[in-house]
Write an enzyme that holds these catalytic residues in place. Structure first.
Site, PDB file in Angstrom:
ATOM      1  N   CYS A  42       0.850  -1.191   0.000  1.00  0.00           N
ATOM      2  CA  CYS A  42       0.000   0.000   0.000  1.00  0.00           C
ATOM      3  C   CYS A  42       0.891   1.249   0.000  1.00  0.00           C
ATOM      4  O   CYS A  42       1.976   1.246   0.559  1.00  0.00           O
ATOM      5  CB  CYS A  42      -0.899   0.001   1.234  1.00  0.00           C
ATOM      6  SG  CYS A  42      -2.044   1.412   1.264  1.00  0.00           S
ATOM      7  N   ASP A  44       0.452   3.813   1.634  1.00  0.00           N
ATOM      8  CA  ASP A  44       0.429   4.426   2.964  1.00  0.00           C
ATOM      9  C   ASP A  44       1.861   4.685   3.467  1.00  0.00           C
ATOM     10  O   ASP A  44       2.686   3.772   3.468  1.00  0.00           O
ATOM     11  CB  ASP A  44      -0.312   3.479   3.934  1.00  0.00           C
ATOM     12  CG  ASP A  44      -0.635   4.153   5.259  1.00  0.00           C
ATOM     13  OD1 ASP A  44       0.294   4.664   5.912  1.00  0.00           O
ATOM     14  OD2 ASP A  44      -1.824   4.164   5.638  1.00  0.00           O
ATOM     15  N   ARG A  46       3.090   4.871   6.217  1.00  0.00           N
ATOM     16  CA  ARG A  46       3.506   4.156   7.432  1.00  0.00           C
ATOM     17  C   ARG A  46       3.952   2.719   7.169  1.00  0.00           C
ATOM     18  O   ARG A  46       4.267   1.990   8.112  1.00  0.00           O
ATOM     19  CB  ARG A  46       2.350   4.157   8.449  1.00  0.00           C
ATOM     20  CG  ARG A  46       1.958   5.559   8.898  1.00  0.00           C
ATOM     21  CD  ARG A  46       0.619   5.552   9.594  1.00  0.00           C
ATOM     22  NE  ARG A  46      -0.464   5.204   8.667  1.00  0.00           N
ATOM     23  CZ  ARG A  46      -1.746   5.126   9.017  1.00  0.00           C
ATOM     24  NH1 ARG A  46      -2.097   5.353  10.272  1.00  0.00           N
ATOM     25  NH2 ARG A  46      -2.659   4.826   8.117  1.00  0.00           N
ATOM     26  N   HIS A  98      -2.190  -3.848   5.018  1.00  0.00           N
ATOM     27  CA  HIS A  98      -1.988  -3.483   6.428  1.00  0.00           C
ATOM     28  C   HIS A  98      -3.337  -3.237   7.089  1.00  0.00           C
ATOM     29  O   HIS A  98      -4.255  -2.703   6.474  1.00  0.00           O
ATOM     30  CB  HIS A  98      -1.078  -2.256   6.553  1.00  0.00           C
ATOM     31  CG  HIS A  98      -1.644  -1.007   5.959  1.00  0.00           C
ATOM     32  ND1 HIS A  98      -2.202  -0.003   6.716  1.00  0.00           N
ATOM     33  CD2 HIS A  98      -1.774  -0.602   4.673  1.00  0.00           C
ATOM     34  CE1 HIS A  98      -2.627   0.965   5.926  1.00  0.00           C
ATOM     35  NE2 HIS A  98      -2.387   0.633   4.677  1.00  0.00           N
ATOM     36  N   CYS A 101      -6.143   0.036   6.995  1.00  0.00           N
ATOM     37  CA  CYS A 101      -5.908   0.650   5.677  1.00  0.00           C
ATOM     38  C   CYS A 101      -7.048   1.617   5.299  1.00  0.00           C
ATOM     39  O   CYS A 101      -8.215   1.244   5.267  1.00  0.00           O
ATOM     40  CB  CYS A 101      -5.786  -0.447   4.623  1.00  0.00           C
ATOM     41  SG  CYS A 101      -5.452   0.183   2.971  1.00  0.00           S
TER      42      CYS A 101
HETATM   43 ZN    ZN Z   1      -3.424   1.275   3.018  1.00  0.00          ZN
END
Ligand code: ZN
Length: 211
Positions: A42, A44, A46, A98, A101
């Site tokens: 992803c 993202d 993080r 994750h 999400c």
């Molecule tokens: Zn995500």
């Protein structure tokens, strides 16, 4: 100092640190790229692939998009898959979602995110529809979203197995193995959910016999 200037300064420090420990570091890395892994994760911020797996530059070939999707018509994903499998000859492909999400949660809502995002999230809604019975039985919304993260990863691994790119490598070189993982934002741990060994038979509708 502007925030982006800090990045450039940190970069200088990082490069200097690498050379201090290993003077040949960049010479060696610039010569050849032989990663063993393709990571589909992803976007993202993080979930940085190298950092959470303790790997170095050169070890993982990375593709990231919203909610780590493997979409059959995505030429970006497909060209990365082709290059990684056929040319870099990776041994493992990891789809890593994750928990928590945002893409997954957005797909579970009925909000209009406008057309381009709606189009992307539609792929996740389709996964929900396939598993509607199981998901609807989970009353807690966060737990339901986390289960959808898991089911989504599994579906994306299946999508990899449906490509002629993966099936050709399975037939001729018995690689790559496919893995579905989910990373926990709250504890930093990866949950290895699902594994599909090279050569696994899938629904015959999707199997090519003249590769
Ligand atoms: Zn995500």
């Amino acid at each position: 100092m502007k925030s982006y200037q800090k990045l450039l300064q940190e970069n200088k420090e990082w490069a200097k640190g690498k050379v201090a420990v290993d003077p040949e570091y960049f010479d060696r890395l610039s010569q050849i790229q032989t990663p063993e892994f393709l990571w589909i994760g992803c976007s993202d911020s993080r979930v940085p692939a190298n950092e959470i797996t303790g790997t170095q530059p050169g070890e993982i070939f990375v593709h990231r998009n919203i909610a780590n999707m493997v979409v059959n018509t995505d030429s970006n994903l497909l060209s990365i898959l082709e290059f990684a499998v056929t040319h870099l000859k990776v041994k493992h492909i990891i789809v890593c979602g994750h928990y928590g999400c945002g893409g997954i949660k957005a797909a579970m809502s009925n909000h209009d995110y406008k057309q381009v995002l709606n189009m992307w999230l539609r792929n996740i809604k389709d996964v929900y529809r396939l598993h509607r019975e199981e998901l609807n039985a989970i009353k807690d919304e966060d737990l339901r979203a986390d289960r959808l993260c898991e089911l989504n990863v599994k579906e994306q691994v299946m999508h990899l197995a449906k490509t002629s790119i993966v099936q050709r490598a399975w037939k001729h070189e018995q690689r790559p193995d496919l893995h579905g993982w989910v990373y926990g934002l709250k504890d930093g741990l990866i949950n290895p959910l699902f594994e599909m060994k090279a050569g696994t038979h899938i629904d015959e509708l999707y199997e090519y016999d003249d590769l």
